[in-house]
Structure formats: structure tokens, C-alpha cells
Design an enzyme around this catalytic site. Sequence first.
Site, short mmCIF file in Angstrom:
data_model
loop_
_atom_site.label_atom_id
_atom_site.label_comp_id
_atom_site.label_asym_id
_atom_site.label_seq_id
_atom_site.Cartn_x
_atom_site.Cartn_y
_atom_site.Cartn_z
CG HIS A 2 22.11 -22.90 8.87
ND1 HIS A 2 20.77 -23.12 9.08
CD2 HIS A 2 22.40 -21.72 9.46
CE1 HIS A 2 20.27 -22.11 9.78
NE2 HIS A 2 21.24 -21.25 10.03
N GLY A 37 26.12 -14.08 9.05
CA GLY A 37 26.48 -15.25 8.28
C GLY A 37 25.23 -15.77 7.58
CG HIS A 52 24.56 -20.23 13.32
ND1 HIS A 52 23.63 -19.97 14.30
CD2 HIS A 52 23.90 -20.04 12.14
CE1 HIS A 52 22.47 -19.65 13.75
NE2 HIS A 52 22.62 -19.69 12.43
CD GLU A 53 25.83 -19.11 8.94
OE1 GLU A 53 25.08 -19.71 8.15
OE2 GLU A 53 25.41 -18.22 9.71
CB CYS A 92 19.02 -18.36 13.24
SG CYS A 92 19.09 -19.23 11.66
CG LEU A 93 19.85 -13.89 8.95
CD1 LEU A 93 20.63 -13.71 7.65
CD2 LEU A 93 19.33 -12.57 9.46
CD GLN A 139 20.57 -19.36 7.09
OE1 GLN A 139 21.78 -19.17 7.04
NE2 GLN A 139 19.78 -18.76 7.98
#
Length: 172
Positions: free
Chosen positions: A145, A51, A141-142, A99-100, A56
Site C-alpha cells: 500500500h 492492518g 500487503h501493508e 483489503c479494507l 488508506q
Amino acid sequence: MAKARGTVRPIRFLGDPGLRTACDPVRTFDAALDRLIDDMFASMYAAEGAGLAANQIGTALRVFVYDCADDRGRRHVGHVVNPTLELADGDLLTEPEGCLSVPRLRFPTPRFAHAVVSGVDRRGKTVRVEGTGYFARCLQHECGHLDGGVYIDTLSGDARRDAMRAIRAARA
């Protein structure tokens, strides 16, 4: 992972102020939004993520993309514009999460086993996305963000201290 059309953009890492700022709603549904979504998919796949939120990659708009499986192994691929986390319920599961924007680190993170997100697609058509298991974790999670959060914010006690130590050590 699939290959997506679009341009791979650099992922922003923890410490970038854009990750800590709530994103603005999308108001214009045009070719620029199409490019953003395509770039988000390309960037997510290049980074081998499940995701990705727009902030990000440095765009402060309420958009996220996803490509992940649920607890039954069904693959879900899509995007949500102006998402709202409508429901997060069921068992609270603490499982490793990454997480990226916090690369190469995973921490035991509590998330609900079921989540529902509503919003619209790139054309402004209403969408409702419901997920269980890993997909529910991804949706939560997204959405976090886009509100200026990072998954380590959900940690507490020893787990949070351990995560912060690991993040500092990774930066050194």
C-alpha cells in the site's frame, strides 16, 4: 477486535488516487504522528481489519499499523514508520486475501510465508518486525500500500480477470 483511542477516519476505496501514489517518508516525530497512529488503529478496528496503511485514510505518509496472528496463533500488534520490506521468502502461498479498500471481496493472492520489515516506531527508535503465515501476508500487503499498490496488483491471469470482474460488479 480491540478498541483504540483515536478518531475513526473514513477508509479510502479502490479508485481513490491516493491509494495509487507512493507515500512520503515521515520526517517529523511529534504529536501529529501520535494522533495519526492512534487514528489508524481506531479506523482499523472500526472496519474490523488486520492492518491499515496511512494512505488508506487519506494521509500520504509511510506508516502502517497491524493487529494479526502468525501461523502459530501468536497475536502481533504494532506499527511501523518508514517501513522497508527487507525480506519476503519461503514458500509462495496462494490464499484468500482481502483489503479494507476493496471491501467484502477476497481473492486468492500469492504471498511469501515469511517476511521481515524494518523501520522505526513513533519515537524514531529502530524496529524490526518478522512474521510468518498470515502475519507475513499482512506485512507484505501493508508495505505494498505504501508503495502505491493494492493487493490485486499481485494477481495474474484468470485470478486477476476474475477479481477485476468482481470489483466492477460490486461497484454497479
